[in-house]
Design a protein around this motif. Structure first.
Motif, PDB file in Angstrom:
ATOM      1  N   GLU A  13     -57.318 -13.594 -20.302  1.00 32.53           N
ATOM      2  CA  GLU A  13     -56.414 -14.600 -20.841  1.00 32.53           C
ATOM      3  C   GLU A  13     -54.985 -14.069 -20.931  1.00 32.53           C
ATOM      4  OE1 GLU A  13     -57.171 -17.731 -21.504  1.00 32.53           O
ATOM      5  OE2 GLU A  13     -59.194 -17.338 -20.774  1.00 32.53           O
ATOM      6  N   GLU A  14     -54.778 -12.814 -20.595  1.00 34.31           N
ATOM      7  CA  GLU A  14     -53.473 -12.202 -20.769  1.00 34.31           C
ATOM      8  C   GLU A  14     -52.686 -12.188 -19.460  1.00 34.31           C
ATOM      9  OE1 GLU A  14     -54.584  -8.368 -22.079  1.00 34.31           O
ATOM     10  OE2 GLU A  14     -55.181  -9.003 -24.091  1.00 34.31           O
ATOM     11  N   LEU A  15     -51.387 -11.893 -19.610  1.00 30.73           N
ATOM     12  CA  LEU A  15     -50.556 -11.656 -18.424  1.00 30.73           C
ATOM     13  C   LEU A  15     -50.862 -10.275 -17.865  1.00 30.73           C
ATOM     14  CD1 LEU A  15     -47.161 -13.012 -19.811  1.00 30.73           C
ATOM     15  CD2 LEU A  15     -48.581 -14.101 -18.077  1.00 30.73           C
ATOM     16  N   HIS A  16     -50.640 -10.128 -16.577  1.00 34.91           N
ATOM     17  CA  HIS A  16     -50.849  -8.846 -15.909  1.00 34.91           C
ATOM     18  C   HIS A  16     -49.551  -8.391 -15.272  1.00 34.91           C
ATOM     19  CE1 HIS A  16     -55.356  -9.057 -15.931  1.00 34.91           C
ATOM     20  NE2 HIS A  16     -55.066 -10.332 -16.085  1.00 34.91           N
ATOM     21  N   SER A  17     -49.490  -7.112 -14.910  1.00 38.02           N
ATOM     22  CA  SER A  17     -48.353  -6.581 -14.191  1.00 38.02           C
ATOM     23  C   SER A  17     -48.823  -5.491 -13.250  1.00 38.02           C
ATOM     24  CB  SER A  17     -47.311  -6.019 -15.169  1.00 38.02           C
ATOM     25  OG  SER A  17     -46.187  -5.527 -14.471  1.00 38.02           O
ATOM     26  N   LEU A  18     -48.232  -5.419 -12.057  1.00 33.73           N
ATOM     27  CA  LEU A  18     -48.552  -4.362 -11.106  1.00 33.73           C
ATOM     28  C   LEU A  18     -47.498  -3.262 -11.213  1.00 33.73           C
ATOM     29  CD1 LEU A  18     -49.439  -6.427  -7.911  1.00 33.73           C
ATOM     30  CD2 LEU A  18     -51.007  -5.398  -9.534  1.00 33.73           C
ATOM     31  N   ASN A  19     -47.946  -2.037 -11.446  1.00 39.26           N
ATOM     32  CA  ASN A  19     -47.041  -0.897 -11.502  1.00 39.26           C
ATOM     33  C   ASN A  19     -47.052  -0.156 -10.167  1.00 39.26           C
ATOM     34  OD1 ASN A  19     -46.296  -1.347 -14.157  1.00 39.26           O
ATOM     35  ND2 ASN A  19     -47.884  -0.032 -14.985  1.00 39.26           N
ATOM     36  N   PHE A  20     -45.884   0.256  -9.728  1.00 33.18           N
ATOM     37  CA  PHE A  20     -45.760   1.028  -8.493  1.00 33.18           C
ATOM     38  C   PHE A  20     -45.127   2.376  -8.819  1.00 33.18           C
ATOM     39  CE2 PHE A  20     -45.543  -3.450  -7.425  1.00 33.18           C
ATOM     40  CZ  PHE A  20     -46.455  -3.552  -6.389  1.00 33.18           C
ATOM     41  N   GLU A  21     -45.789   3.433  -8.399  1.00 31.96           N
ATOM     42  CA  GLU A  21     -45.267   4.777  -8.609  1.00 31.96           C
ATOM     43  C   GLU A  21     -45.149   5.481  -7.264  1.00 31.96           C
ATOM     44  OE1 GLU A  21     -47.836   6.772 -11.284  1.00 31.96           O
ATOM     45  OE2 GLU A  21     -47.634   5.284 -12.880  1.00 31.96           O
ATOM     46  N   ALA A  22     -44.049   6.190  -7.080  1.00 27.92           N
ATOM     47  CA  ALA A  22     -43.827   6.886  -5.816  1.00 27.92           C
ATOM     48  C   ALA A  22     -43.034   8.159  -6.071  1.00 27.92           C
ATOM     49  CB  ALA A  22     -43.079   5.989  -4.831  1.00 27.92           C
ATOM     50  N   MET A  23     -43.084   9.076  -5.119  1.00 24.27           N
ATOM     51  CA  MET A  23     -42.253  10.272  -5.156  1.00 24.27           C
ATOM     52  C   MET A  23     -41.446  10.312  -3.860  1.00 24.27           C
ATOM     53  SD  MET A  23     -43.170  14.310  -5.599  1.00 24.27           S
ATOM     54  CE  MET A  23     -43.777  14.481  -3.924  1.00 24.27           C
ATOM     55  N   LEU A  24     -40.139  10.424  -4.002  1.00 22.54           N
ATOM     56  CA  LEU A  24     -39.216  10.409  -2.871  1.00 22.54           C
ATOM     57  C   LEU A  24     -38.683  11.820  -2.638  1.00 22.54           C
ATOM     58  CD1 LEU A  24     -37.459   8.704  -0.867  1.00 22.54           C
ATOM     59  CD2 LEU A  24     -35.802   8.494  -2.729  1.00 22.54           C
ATOM     60  N   MET A  25     -38.846  12.312  -1.427  1.00 23.71           N
ATOM     61  CA  MET A  25     -38.316  13.631  -1.048  1.00 23.71           C
ATOM     62  C   MET A  25     -37.035  13.403  -0.277  1.00 23.71           C
ATOM     63  SD  MET A  25     -41.939  15.367   0.073  1.00 23.71           S
ATOM     64  CE  MET A  25     -41.209  16.975   0.385  1.00 23.71           C
ATOM     65  N   LEU A  26     -35.885  13.682  -0.924  1.00 17.17           N
ATOM     66  CA  LEU A  26     -34.596  13.279  -0.372  1.00 17.17           C
ATOM     67  C   LEU A  26     -33.581  14.397  -0.527  1.00 17.17           C
ATOM     68  CD1 LEU A  26     -32.856  10.932   0.785  1.00 17.17           C
ATOM     69  CD2 LEU A  26     -32.414  10.243  -1.572  1.00 17.17           C
ATOM     70  N   GLN A  27     -33.136  14.958   0.592  1.00 18.41           N
ATOM     71  CA  GLN A  27     -32.072  15.960   0.625  1.00 18.41           C
ATOM     72  C   GLN A  27     -32.277  17.071  -0.404  1.00 18.41           C
ATOM     73  OE1 GLN A  27     -28.092  14.529   1.043  1.00 18.41           O
ATOM     74  NE2 GLN A  27     -28.707  12.645   2.102  1.00 18.41           N
ATOM     75  N   GLY A  28     -33.496  17.606  -0.395  1.00  9.43           N
ATOM     76  CA  GLY A  28     -33.800  18.732  -1.267  1.00  9.43           C
ATOM     77  C   GLY A  28     -34.201  18.358  -2.674  1.00  9.43           C
ATOM     78  N   LEU A  29     -34.242  17.078  -2.982  1.00  5.21           N
ATOM     79  CA  LEU A  29     -34.617  16.637  -4.321  1.00  5.21           C
ATOM     80  C   LEU A  29     -35.933  15.879  -4.265  1.00  5.21           C
ATOM     81  CD1 LEU A  29     -31.175  15.268  -5.606  1.00  5.21           C
ATOM     82  CD2 LEU A  29     -32.160  17.528  -6.024  1.00  5.21           C
ATOM     83  N   ASP A  30     -36.793  16.094  -5.245  1.00  3.30           N
ATOM     84  CA  ASP A  30     -38.021  15.327  -5.407  1.00  3.30           C
ATOM     85  C   ASP A  30     -37.814  14.358  -6.565  1.00  3.30           C
ATOM     86  OD1 ASP A  30     -39.095  16.842  -3.414  1.00  3.30           O
ATOM     87  OD2 ASP A  30     -40.228  18.170  -4.738  1.00  3.30           O
TER      88      ASP A  30
END
Length: 650
Positions: free
Chosen positions: A369-386
């Motif tokens: 009966e409740e609202l739902h939400s989709l969570n998205f998690e990612a790790m970006l490897m960009l110019q020496g930074l994670d």
């Protein structure tokens, strides 16, 4: 006039909206060269029937090939041939998708035409437009450009510093190679003095450049916090409004450009600091923080979860039915890899994919009966930074049966109308109240987005009188209309479905008054010529339309006659325009005649509906078992219970 010609006559602000939804999926060139043919096909039906979609796809290719052969301009012909092969490859195995894409394009065109034709805009639409005024965009463009220019100037300063450093290194090493005996000579002392002066200038220049870098970093920090982040927040709000039928969503590409240029400036400054050597530690933390903050905040859900079977009702998910959603981060910066945690999948962007756009498909989700939400998690490897990324969809409603769709859509509309908090999943434990100005605008959007024409002020007022008589402006929810076996939203949804499938041309022309009470109906018709009629939606039948006309009794007083509502089953057999053209009443001793003369207020019937008549006139008659006089005098017979009799005399 064709729909495409009407589109081309719009102001530039509306043409920009049209430009937004034409892309590689369906190039605008094809819309231009095949305009009339495209508009003559039933893409909506084809988008739900594979066999029909396949036929239309093949006919589409035939039409396009013919257009290619007739094109005289070499360059245009070349482009059409290229597009022909692209479309052939793209949709050969999935013609349903092409039908859905074209159907959506035509629908969006109708919605934009409807918006452009409306005299007044509601408060929500005005606020959406005010949030992206031209002047505001110019200020942001200029600010980003100034920062880019400042960073380029810093590059020149760092290059000058590098040259100075090289000069010092050369002089110093040369001095080191001199004979030790000469170290106390005047020449050596002068060289040492020169080296000290160069070293002092180096130190001063480093501090000067570092100070300028610090100033630019402050400018970028201010830009992100006071302009970019608010713009991104407003874009997310515009996305909410677009989800419930509001103005077409635009602006993400512009945001992407700002984020990209700002991110490029930050990484350029980081490289400059790397070159400054020992002074880097004083400002490295702030630069990294800004880079992380900018990239993390720009990770957005570009397309909210939506079932392909109901593209105009996003954020409603049915169990065991696939739905899709898209996420992307804004800066167009080449990255090594992106890992999506939940899917355990690594994406390696190529030169053809400078922006990460990931498409996810889901089928399993549980009903509550409740609202739902989709969570998205990612790790970006960009110019020496994670960089860890996280974002979430707007709250969505899960249903187990399509009968729950109207109620679910009511929840989606109410939520996105009244709050912009994407994590308020407990919203309906104590839902907010809506003002009539807010609700009326959203109701008009439903007709604009689903049926190509919104509600005018008079229709909204009549609908408001009915609605406010049934409810307070709390969440209307799933409760039934008093005295009825269906809810307000089911009633509204059935009307929209009836318009889309059976009344669309007449509705777009503005010939259906639609929402009018019987009292108002009589007040409008009583002073009119006999035979004046109007069309309104039934209040007692789901998905029904009826018409009422006025006549005069023996004393010259007005009489009002209404027919039993026509539902989709009856309209499947005969279009509403033909029904109005051929409608006849049979009474004892009276030659059958059509009582319908003028569409309210005074438009001749054939002038209003003539272009929608079938070329082969139906020779059916409207008959009734009761005399007209009996019907008029019987208060228990609110409708003239006539039935169409179909005869084929060919």
């Amino acid at each position: 006039m064709s729909q495409w010609k009407q589109i081309q006559q719009l102001d530039i602000k509306f043409l920009e909206q049209v430009d937004y939804f034409y892309d590689d999926n369906f190039p605008m060139e094809l819309r231009q060269v095949l305009a009339n043919w495209i508009e003559s096909q039933d893409w909506e039906t084809a988008s739900n029937h594979e066999s029909m979609a396949t036929v239309l796809f093949n006919n589409f290719l035939i039409q396009l090939e013919r257009q290619c052969s007739q094109e005289q301009n070499f360059l245009h012909r070349h482009n059409l041939k290229r597009i022909f092969h692209q479309i052939q490859v793209k949709y050969k195995t999935n013609p349903l998708h092409m039908a859905a894409v074209i159907c959506n394009c035509l629908r969006e065109e109708r919605r934009i035409l409807s918006t452009a034709s409306m005299q007044e805009q509601g408060p929500l639409e005005k606020s959406m437009q005010n949030s992206a005024t031209l002047e505001k965009l110019k200020v942001l463009d200029n600010k980003v450009a100034v920062i880019r220019s400042s960073v380029q100037m810093l590059d020149q300063g760092v290059k000058y510093l590098e040259d100075m450093q090289d000069d010092f290194d050369f002089r110093y090493k040369t001095l080191q190679l001199r004979d030790p005996v000469e170290r106390n000579s005047l020449t050596m002392k002068q060289e040492v003095t020169t080296l000290q002066e160069i070293l002092n200038r180096l130190d001063f220049k480093r501090k000067e450049i570092l100070s300028k870098i610090a100033d630019v970093i402050k400018e970028i920090d201010t830009l992100i916090s006071s302009q970019l982040n608010p713009e991104l927040k407003e874009w997310k709000r515009r996305q909410q409004i677009a989800c419930i039928g509001g103005p077409v969503l635009i602006g993400l590409d512009q945001l992407q450009n700002w984020f990209t240029l700002t991110a490029q400036s930050l990484f350029q400054i980081k490289r400059q600091l790397d070159k400054l050597g020992e002074l880097i530690l004083k400002v490295t933390y702030e630069i990294k923080y800004l880079i992380y903050h900018l990239i993390k905040s720009s990770f957005v859900v570009e397309k909210q979860p939506c079932m392909p079977t109901h593209p105009q009702k996003p954020l409603i998910i049915k169990t065991q039915v696939q739905f899709t959603t898209k996420v992307r981060y804004e800066p167009q910066l080449p990255c090594k890899q992106v890992y999506f945690h939940k899917q355990l999948t690594a994406f390696s962007p190529t030169q053809l994919l400078p922006i990460l756009i990931s498409l996810f498909s889901f089928t399993q989700i549980t009903v509550t009966e409740e609202l739902h939400s989709l969570n998205f998690e990612a790790m970006l490897m960009l110019q020496g930074l994670d960089i860890d990324l996280e974002t979430c969809s707007l709250p969505l409603v899960v249903i187990s049966n399509v009968s729950q769709l109207p109620g679910g859509w009511a929840s989606v509309m109410w939520y996105n109308l009244l709050t912009d908090d994407p994590k308020n999943l407990g919203f309906f434990s104590n839902p907010l109240r809506a003002s009539w100005s807010q609700l009326s605008e959203v109701l008009s959007w439903q007709f604009s987005s689903f049926a190509g024409r919104g509600l005018n002020k008079e229709q909204l007022n009549m609908l408001g009188d009915k609605l406010l008589g049934m409810f307070s402006i709390n969440f209307l929810g799933y409760e039934n209309i008093p005295g009825k076996s269906f809810s307000f939203w089911l009633w509204l949804d059935s009307i929209l479905d009836l318009i889309k499938k059976h009344l669309l041309p007449v509705w777009i022309d503005g010939y259906i008054m639609g929402f009018v009470s019987k009292e108002m109906e009589r007040a409008l018709l009583k002073e009119k010529e006999p035979g004046t009629f109007l069309l309104r939606f039934s209040e007692s039948h789901l998905g029904g339309i009826t018409f009422t006309w006025v006549e005069q009794d023996e004393n010259g007083e007005p009489k009002f006659i209404s027919v039993e509502p026509y539902t989709k089953n009856r309209l499947n057999a005969l279009p509403i325009a033909d029904i109005i053209r051929d409608y006849k009443v049979i009474a004892d001793g009276v030659v059958p005649e059509n009582p319908l003369k003028f569409l309210y207020p005074d438009i001749p019937k054939d002038e209003a509906f003539g272009k929608h008549y079938n070329s082969q006139q139906n020779k059916g008659l409207i008959s009734a078992n009761l005399y007209l006089s009996q019907i008029l005098s019987d208060p228990n017979k609110p409708y003239f219970n006539g039935k169409l009799i179909y005869s084929d005399f060919r």
